[in-house]
Design a protein around this motif. Structure first.
Motif, mmCIF file in Angstrom:
data_model
loop_
_atom_site.group_PDB
_atom_site.id
_atom_site.type_symbol
_atom_site.label_atom_id
_atom_site.label_comp_id
_atom_site.label_asym_id
_atom_site.label_seq_id
_atom_site.Cartn_x
_atom_site.Cartn_y
_atom_site.Cartn_z
ATOM 1 N N MET A 1 -20.311 -7.677 -6.866
ATOM 2 C CA MET A 1 -18.894 -7.458 -6.640
ATOM 3 C C MET A 1 -18.153 -8.764 -6.913
ATOM 4 N N THR A 2 -17.078 -8.656 -7.670
ATOM 5 C CA THR A 2 -16.283 -9.816 -8.038
ATOM 6 C C THR A 2 -15.058 -9.907 -7.132
ATOM 7 N N TYR A 3 -14.783 -11.099 -6.662
ATOM 8 C CA TYR A 3 -13.615 -11.320 -5.819
ATOM 9 C C TYR A 3 -12.378 -11.450 -6.691
ATOM 10 N N ASP A 4 -11.352 -10.685 -6.371
ATOM 11 C CA ASP A 4 -10.082 -10.740 -7.088
ATOM 12 C C ASP A 4 -9.049 -11.410 -6.181
ATOM 13 N N PRO A 5 -8.721 -12.690 -6.423
ATOM 14 C CA PRO A 5 -7.799 -13.392 -5.521
ATOM 15 C C PRO A 5 -6.391 -12.848 -5.536
ATOM 16 N N THR A 6 -6.010 -12.072 -6.542
ATOM 17 C CA THR A 6 -4.644 -11.528 -6.578
ATOM 18 C C THR A 6 -4.562 -10.129 -5.992
ATOM 19 N N GLY A 7 -5.693 -9.508 -5.691
ATOM 20 C CA GLY A 7 -5.697 -8.134 -5.194
ATOM 21 C C GLY A 7 -4.883 -7.934 -3.942
ATOM 22 N N HIS A 8 -4.903 -8.897 -3.028
ATOM 23 C CA HIS A 8 -4.163 -8.766 -1.778
ATOM 24 C C HIS A 8 -2.676 -9.046 -1.937
ATOM 25 N N LEU A 9 -2.285 -9.601 -3.041
ATOM 26 C CA LEU A 9 -0.895 -10.018 -3.207
ATOM 27 C C LEU A 9 0.081 -8.853 -3.295
ATOM 28 N N LEU A 10 -0.360 -7.703 -3.755
ATOM 29 C CA LEU A 10 0.546 -6.588 -3.957
ATOM 30 C C LEU A 10 0.761 -5.756 -2.697
ATOM 31 N N LEU A 11 0.005 -6.032 -1.653
ATOM 32 C CA LEU A 11 0.126 -5.265 -0.431
ATOM 33 C C LEU A 11 1.435 -5.565 0.284
ATOM 34 N N THR A 12 1.994 -4.534 0.894
ATOM 35 C CA THR A 12 3.163 -4.731 1.737
ATOM 36 C C THR A 12 2.711 -5.507 2.960
ATOM 37 N N PRO A 13 3.450 -6.498 3.385
ATOM 38 C CA PRO A 13 2.997 -7.333 4.507
ATOM 39 C C PRO A 13 2.884 -6.546 5.811
ATOM 40 N N ILE A 14 1.971 -6.998 6.652
ATOM 41 C CA ILE A 14 1.816 -6.403 7.979
ATOM 42 C C ILE A 14 3.067 -6.737 8.783
ATOM 43 N N ASP A 15 3.608 -5.730 9.433
ATOM 44 C CA ASP A 15 4.877 -5.877 10.147
ATOM 45 C C ASP A 15 4.643 -5.694 11.646
ATOM 46 N N LYS A 16 4.309 -6.774 12.323
ATOM 47 C CA LYS A 16 4.035 -6.715 13.759
ATOM 48 C C LYS A 16 5.296 -6.434 14.576
ATOM 49 N N ASP A 17 6.456 -6.686 14.005
ATOM 50 C CA ASP A 17 7.709 -6.504 14.729
ATOM 51 C C ASP A 17 8.299 -5.100 14.593
ATOM 52 N N ALA A 18 7.624 -4.210 13.879
ATOM 53 C CA ALA A 18 8.173 -2.871 13.641
ATOM 54 C C ALA A 18 8.517 -2.122 14.934
ATOM 55 N N PRO A 19 7.649 -2.106 15.961
ATOM 56 C CA PRO A 19 8.031 -1.367 17.182
ATOM 57 C C PRO A 19 9.313 -1.905 17.824
ATOM 58 N N ALA A 20 9.458 -3.222 17.878
ATOM 59 C CA ALA A 20 10.684 -3.799 18.455
ATOM 60 C C ALA A 20 11.888 -3.460 17.594
ATOM 61 N N ARG A 21 11.728 -3.482 16.271
ATOM 62 C CA ARG A 21 12.832 -3.156 15.370
ATOM 63 C C ARG A 21 13.239 -1.698 15.549
ATOM 64 N N VAL A 22 12.275 -0.795 15.638
ATOM 65 C CA VAL A 22 12.594 0.628 15.812
ATOM 66 C C VAL A 22 13.363 0.842 17.110
ATOM 67 N N ARG A 23 12.921 0.196 18.190
ATOM 68 C CA ARG A 23 13.646 0.306 19.470
ATOM 69 C C ARG A 23 15.074 -0.210 19.329
ATOM 70 N N ARG A 24 15.210 -1.356 18.683
ATOM 71 C CA ARG A 24 16.535 -1.971 18.542
ATOM 72 C C ARG A 24 17.453 -1.121 17.657
ATOM 73 N N LEU A 25 16.912 -0.574 16.572
ATOM 74 C CA LEU A 25 17.716 0.295 15.708
ATOM 75 C C LEU A 25 18.206 1.514 16.482
ATOM 76 N N ARG A 26 17.341 2.084 17.336
ATOM 77 C CA ARG A 26 17.758 3.230 18.163
ATOM 78 C C ARG A 26 18.861 2.830 19.134
ATOM 79 N N GLU A 27 18.702 1.661 19.770
ATOM 80 C CA GLU A 27 19.732 1.185 20.699
ATOM 81 C C GLU A 27 21.086 1.056 20.009
ATOM 82 N N LEU A 28 21.052 0.600 18.772
ATOM 83 C CA LEU A 28 22.287 0.374 18.017
ATOM 84 C C LEU A 28 22.781 1.625 17.284
ATOM 85 N N GLY A 29 21.963 2.667 17.250
ATOM 86 C CA GLY A 29 22.340 3.879 16.528
ATOM 87 C C GLY A 29 22.353 3.690 15.023
#
Length: 192
Positions: A1-29
């Motif tokens: 198996m060959t390691y592709d150093p660019t393979g991970h670059l196209l992934l959407t970043p992990i968003d640890k703040d999503a739950p807080a953002r969803v709560r805040r968006l609901r609060e603000l409507g």
């Protein structure tokens, strides 16, 4: 198996703040329906930057919603189900893994891509082929609690030399929109 150093670059970043953002968006409507004020802001943003597409984008854990949208086509149906049609039209919803705004939200900093094809991390994004995006500029919408609610962004199908002036413009306009959102929140809390 060959390691592709660019393979991970196209992934959407992990968003640890999503739950807080969803709560805040609901609060603000925010993030559930288009709003004429946000459409007007997106139109002004397109005028100021001279682009065919601009958005006020709120991002939850699964999708992006353009509460404000300006495109060359004009009318923007609320029920548009996908990122793009065969003709490349932009609708109100976009998958979270499409486009560049999720990167801006996770980074919490503006992003300027004069030619997306110059950046391996961004060149393979589906919007390049589906919509023909060649340049992007976006800034986070940071609320008073420190949550990145979403972005404002502009995109073009041509390469754009945004430069420092473009960066300063997108950041200033993001701050302006957040002032409007903060005033709206204050007015709503005063009614309670």
């Amino acid at each position: 198996m060959t390691y592709d150093p660019t393979g991970h670059l196209l992934l959407t970043p992990i968003d640890k703040d999503a739950p807080a953002r969803v709560r805040r968006l609901r609060e603000l409507g925010l993030g559930e329906r288009p709003e004429p004020a946000f459409d007007a802001f997106a139109h002004r943003l397109a005028d100021v930057t001279g682009v065919p597409f601009s958005m006020v984008n709120f991002i939850d854990g699964n999708r992006q919603f353009f509460a404000g949208l300006h495109t060359p086509e004009g009318a923007h149906p609320v029920a548009a189900p996908a990122t793009a049609t065969a003709a490349g039209a932009v609708g109100r919803f976009m998958a979270r893994d499409h486009g560049y705004c999720p990167h801006v939200v996770v980074r919490r900093k503006a992003l300027v891509l004069e030619d997306v094809r110059d950046y391996p991390r961004f060149a393979g994004n589906p919007v390049v082929d589906e919509i023909g995006i060649r340049s992007y500029m976006g800034a986070p919408l940071m609320d008073r609690t420190g949550v990145a609610l979403g972005t404002i962004c502009v995109v073009d199908t041509d390469v754009r030399p945004w430069g420092r002036a473009g960066l300063e413009t997108i950041k200033a306009m993001a701050a302006e929109l957040m002032e409007q959102i903060n005033r709206r929140e204050t007015a709503c809390s005063d009614l309670l």
